[in-house]
Design a protein around this motif. Structure first.
Motif, PDB file in Angstrom:
ATOM      1  N   GLY A   9       0.777  -1.231   0.000  1.00  0.00           N
ATOM      2  CA  GLY A   9       0.000   0.000   0.000  1.00  0.00           C
ATOM      3  C   GLY A   9       0.808   1.281   0.000  1.00  0.00           C
ATOM      4  O   GLY A   9       0.252   2.369   0.018  1.00  0.00           O
ATOM      5  N   ARG A  10       2.122   1.181  -0.034  1.00  0.00           N
ATOM      6  CA  ARG A  10       2.972   2.381  -0.054  1.00  0.00           C
ATOM      7  C   ARG A  10       3.010   2.947  -1.468  1.00  0.00           C
ATOM      8  O   ARG A  10       3.104   2.206  -2.448  1.00  0.00           O
ATOM      9  CB  ARG A  10       4.382   2.031   0.402  1.00  0.00           C
ATOM     10  N   ILE A  11       2.969   4.262  -1.581  1.00  0.00           N
ATOM     11  CA  ILE A  11       2.987   4.922  -2.883  1.00  0.00           C
ATOM     12  C   ILE A  11       4.431   5.185  -3.307  1.00  0.00           C
ATOM     13  O   ILE A  11       5.236   5.704  -2.532  1.00  0.00           O
ATOM     14  CB  ILE A  11       2.210   6.256  -2.846  1.00  0.00           C
ATOM     15  N   TRP A  12       4.725   4.833  -4.543  1.00  0.00           N
ATOM     16  CA  TRP A  12       6.040   5.029  -5.139  1.00  0.00           C
ATOM     17  C   TRP A  12       5.889   5.876  -6.394  1.00  0.00           C
ATOM     18  O   TRP A  12       4.819   5.939  -6.984  1.00  0.00           O
ATOM     19  CB  TRP A  12       6.663   3.684  -5.517  1.00  0.00           C
ATOM     20  N   VAL A  13       6.991   6.464  -6.817  1.00  0.00           N
ATOM     21  CA  VAL A  13       7.030   7.249  -8.040  1.00  0.00           C
ATOM     22  C   VAL A  13       8.088   6.641  -8.954  1.00  0.00           C
ATOM     23  O   VAL A  13       9.241   6.458  -8.537  1.00  0.00           O
ATOM     24  CB  VAL A  13       7.376   8.726  -7.750  1.00  0.00           C
ATOM     25  N   LYS A  35       7.088   7.993  -2.657  1.00  0.00           N
ATOM     26  CA  LYS A  35       6.448   9.276  -2.937  1.00  0.00           C
ATOM     27  C   LYS A  35       6.853  10.327  -1.909  1.00  0.00           C
ATOM     28  O   LYS A  35       7.059  11.491  -2.252  1.00  0.00           O
ATOM     29  CB  LYS A  35       4.933   9.136  -2.970  1.00  0.00           C
ATOM     30  N   ASP A  36       6.989   9.914  -0.663  1.00  0.00           N
ATOM     31  CA  ASP A  36       7.359  10.859   0.387  1.00  0.00           C
ATOM     32  C   ASP A  36       8.872  11.039   0.508  1.00  0.00           C
ATOM     33  O   ASP A  36       9.348  11.703   1.417  1.00  0.00           O
ATOM     34  CB  ASP A  36       6.771  10.429   1.729  1.00  0.00           C
ATOM     35  N   GLY A  37       9.614  10.485  -0.432  1.00  0.00           N
ATOM     36  CA  GLY A  37      11.070  10.594  -0.409  1.00  0.00           C
ATOM     37  C   GLY A  37      11.567  11.696  -1.322  1.00  0.00           C
ATOM     38  O   GLY A  37      10.794  12.407  -1.961  1.00  0.00           O
ATOM     39  N   GLU A  39      14.979  12.934  -4.140  1.00  0.00           N
ATOM     40  CA  GLU A  39      15.814  12.351  -5.189  1.00  0.00           C
ATOM     41  C   GLU A  39      16.949  11.516  -4.603  1.00  0.00           C
ATOM     42  O   GLU A  39      17.440  10.610  -5.255  1.00  0.00           O
ATOM     43  CB  GLU A  39      16.359  13.440  -6.110  1.00  0.00           C
ATOM     44  N   GLU A  40      17.367  11.807  -3.374  1.00  0.00           N
ATOM     45  CA  GLU A  40      18.415  11.019  -2.743  1.00  0.00           C
ATOM     46  C   GLU A  40      17.947   9.603  -2.416  1.00  0.00           C
ATOM     47  O   GLU A  40      18.755   8.706  -2.228  1.00  0.00           O
ATOM     48  CB  GLU A  40      18.911  11.701  -1.466  1.00  0.00           C
ATOM     49  N   ASP A  41      16.627   9.409  -2.351  1.00  0.00           N
ATOM     50  CA  ASP A  41      16.061   8.095  -2.060  1.00  0.00           C
ATOM     51  C   ASP A  41      15.836   7.265  -3.318  1.00  0.00           C
ATOM     52  O   ASP A  41      15.361   6.136  -3.236  1.00  0.00           O
ATOM     53  CB  ASP A  41      14.726   8.241  -1.323  1.00  0.00           C
ATOM     54  N   GLU A  42      16.156   7.822  -4.475  1.00  0.00           N
ATOM     55  CA  GLU A  42      15.918   7.111  -5.728  1.00  0.00           C
ATOM     56  C   GLU A  42      16.775   5.864  -5.840  1.00  0.00           C
ATOM     57  O   GLU A  42      17.920   5.836  -5.388  1.00  0.00           O
ATOM     58  CB  GLU A  42      16.223   8.010  -6.927  1.00  0.00           C
ATOM     59  N   ILE A  43      16.183   4.873  -6.450  1.00  0.00           N
ATOM     60  CA  ILE A  43      16.893   3.636  -6.772  1.00  0.00           C
ATOM     61  C   ILE A  43      16.852   3.508  -8.284  1.00  0.00           C
ATOM     62  O   ILE A  43      15.774   3.485  -8.882  1.00  0.00           O
ATOM     63  CB  ILE A  43      16.217   2.415  -6.127  1.00  0.00           C
ATOM     64  N   ALA A  44      18.006   3.459  -8.904  1.00  0.00           N
ATOM     65  CA  ALA A  44      18.093   3.386 -10.359  1.00  0.00           C
ATOM     66  C   ALA A  44      18.183   1.941 -10.819  1.00  0.00           C
ATOM     67  O   ALA A  44      18.873   1.129 -10.214  1.00  0.00           O
ATOM     68  CB  ALA A  44      19.320   4.151 -10.846  1.00  0.00           C
TER      69      ALA A  44
END
Length: 87
Positions: A9-13, A35-37, A39-44
């Motif tokens: 149920g967590r929202i991601w972008v 969603k609440d993170g 750009e430093e939380d991005e996973i490529a």
């Protein structure tokens, strides 16, 4: 960008990030972040690449929730980051 919900149920972008350089081949790649993170939380997932932003964004827009969740699981598995449970 495209928002989606994981199995908990967590929202991601999901988004597209571009690289620099003269070579256009594979310059753009797929990233996910909470969603609440930030750009430093991005996973490529750099193996998912496109030659143009237009193609990348069109592909992302047509990806299903199932496909996005599968890519998220893959990204989290590679980084060793445990999925955060929804509250």
């Amino acid at each position: 960008m495209k928002e989606f919900q994981d199995a908990d149920g967590r929202i991601w972008v999901a988004a597209v990030r571009g690289g620099e350089g003269m070579d256009y081949k594979g310059r753009f790649h797929f990233v996910v972040r909470p969603k609440d993170g930030s750009e430093e939380d991005e996973i490529a997932l750099e193996e998912i690449r496109w030659n143009s932003r237009k193609t990348a964004e069109r592909t992302l827009a047509t990806m299903s929730g199932v496909e996005l969740r599968r890519r998220l699981r893959s990204a989290l598995g590679r980084t060793g980051v445990p999925p955060v449970r929804a509250r």
